[in-house]
Design an enzyme around this catalytic site. Structure first.
Site, short mmCIF file in Angstrom:
data_model
loop_
_atom_site.label_atom_id
_atom_site.label_comp_id
_atom_site.label_asym_id
_atom_site.label_seq_id
_atom_site.Cartn_x
_atom_site.Cartn_y
_atom_site.Cartn_z
N THR A 5 0.98 -1.34 -0.22
CA THR A 5 -0.48 -0.08 -0.11
C THR A 5 1.08 1.01 -0.08
O THR A 5 0.29 2.32 0.29
CB THR A 5 -1.51 -0.06 1.63
OG1 THR A 5 -1.37 -1.30 1.44
CG2 THR A 5 -2.23 1.46 1.14
N TYR B 18 5.99 -12.06 4.68
CA TYR B 18 4.94 -11.44 3.75
C TYR B 18 4.70 -12.64 2.79
O TYR B 18 4.95 -12.34 2.07
CB TYR B 18 5.41 -9.80 3.39
CG TYR B 18 4.26 -9.07 2.88
CD1 TYR B 18 2.78 -9.81 2.88
CD2 TYR B 18 4.68 -8.08 1.87
CE1 TYR B 18 2.13 -8.93 2.23
CE2 TYR B 18 3.84 -7.30 0.85
CZ TYR B 18 2.42 -7.53 1.71
OH TYR B 18 1.38 -6.46 0.73
N LYS C 124 2.32 -12.86 7.40
CA LYS C 124 1.23 -11.43 6.69
C LYS C 124 0.36 -12.69 5.78
O LYS C 124 1.25 -12.41 4.63
CB LYS C 124 1.30 -10.44 6.59
CG LYS C 124 -0.19 -9.59 6.11
CD LYS C 124 0.43 -8.82 5.18
CE LYS C 124 -0.88 -7.81 4.63
NZ LYS C 124 -0.31 -5.78 4.48
N ILE D 173 -3.40 -7.17 8.90
CA ILE D 173 -2.49 -5.92 8.63
C ILE D 173 -2.84 -5.81 7.49
O ILE D 173 -3.21 -6.30 6.54
CB ILE D 173 -1.19 -6.14 8.30
CG1 ILE D 173 -0.34 -7.16 9.68
CG2 ILE D 173 -0.72 -5.02 8.14
CD1 ILE D 173 0.71 -6.96 9.64
#
Length: 343
Positions: free
Chosen positions: A58, A154, A183, A243
């Site tokens: 993001t 991630y 995540k 998250i």
């Protein structure tokens, strides 16, 4: 740890609960980072009870130089410290095209004041990596070995040219003393459950528990989805967090969902029913947030909160269209009203 802004305090620990990967606001016309707007985003979401992640997907980290990424991390740490949140953790995305680059980014993030790192598998050479799973695991282990701060895996196949770690591979990586969580932006709650069963076992905790207590508030290996639309079912499946970029928009609503869900899962059925209603609301909002992407989220911040808070995106991300603006304004209006009603 001595932070880049001159303050010194104990290394913050990662808590259970929701976190937010913030957008990086770029100034129109010159494409520079708007550090003042970024600091405002950090403080707003942290005070709402969300843990802060910078330079994630993001945050458009892949379109920023190493120097810019380090500067943004320093801005985040300074903003937290000056807001009286010196004990708040700061996770910084440090994924790069190679192990060497990723390690360098981890070191620079730590120098800037990050307490934790978020690392994605490089995807540029996915076409050549094929079934070289040991090389992929070797990448993460090399980063864990050299990073001065603990690392969260991630797992985001969409941003790693389809590379998707299995539960078994994540469990193997979880054995490393410098890995504190994962995540899962692969949308696979079952995978997270399998990892949670492994990392909550007495045998695992006997091996890793004392080190995890240094990295996380609860001493748990952190596991959570990358979207808030599955937070309630994920919590029922032994996950500890999420998250979510939708946290940029509705941090108070997301925090309320988490707290209400935990209370409900502890046996309060009234809270569980309330959590289901909140999950329905956020599943809808998350769908719109994902569909309108970075430009939609940035426009939301500019329109509903403060002009310039979201800022511009960098090319090759396309400018926002009038249709997307209209959708953000119309479809988020009631959700924003609800967000504002929360203390």
């Amino acid at each position: 740890m001595t932070q880049s802004n001159g303050s010194s305090h104990a290394q913050p620990k990662w808590p259970n609960g929701p976190g937010v990967p913030l957008t990086t606001p770029f100034k129109p016309g010159n494409d520079e980072i708007d550090h003042e707007a970024l600091a405002s985003q950090v403080v707003r979401c942290a005070k709402a009870g969300l843990s802060i992640v910078l330079m994630g997907t993001t945050g458009e980290a892949s379109m920023m130089s190493n120097a810019e990424r380090k500067a943004a991390a320093a801005t985040g740490r300074k903003a937290l410290d000056e807001a009286g949140l010196k004990d708040a953790p700061l996770c910084v995305g440090t994924g790069g095209g190679s192990a060497q680059t990723t390690i360098e980014l981890c070191k620079e993030a730590a120098e800037a004041g990050a307490s934790h790192a978020l690392v994605i598998c490089p995807g540029y050479f996915a076409f050549a990596m094929g079934q070289q799973r040991q090389a992929i695991l070797g990448f993460f282990k090399a980063v864990f070995d050299k990073s001065p701060i603990p690392v969260m895996i991630y797992n985001f196949p969409g941003a790693a040219s389809g590379i998707d770690l299995t539960a078994e591979e994540i469990c193997e990586l979880a054995e490393h003393p410098n890995c504190f969580g994962v995540k899962l932006t692969c949308g696979n709650i079952g995978k997270g459950t399998r990892v949670a069963l492994y990392t909550s076992s007495p045998e695992f905790l006997k091996r890793r528990g004392e080190v995890l207590k240094k990295h996380t508030e609860t001493g748990q290996f952190q596991i959570g989805p990358g979207f808030v639309d599955t937070l309630l079912p994920a919590l029922t499946a032994r996950h500890t967090m999420c998250i979510t970029s939708t946290g940029c928009l509705f941090p108070k609503t997301i925090r309320k969902l988490y707290l209400t869900a935990v209370k409900g899962l502890e046996g309060d059925m009234k809270s569980f029913q309330e959590a289901r209603v909140l999950q329905d609301r956020l599943a809808r909002a998350d769908g719109i947030s994902v569909a309108t992407s970075f430009v939609g989220n940035k426009f939301f911040l500019d329109h509903y909160i403060s002009k310039g808070l979201g800022g511009e995106c960098r090319l090759p991300l396309a400018p926002i269209t009038d249709a997307t603006k209209k959708r953000v304004i119309e479809e988020f209006a009631e959700d924003w009203e609800f967000e504002q009603s929360l203390p």
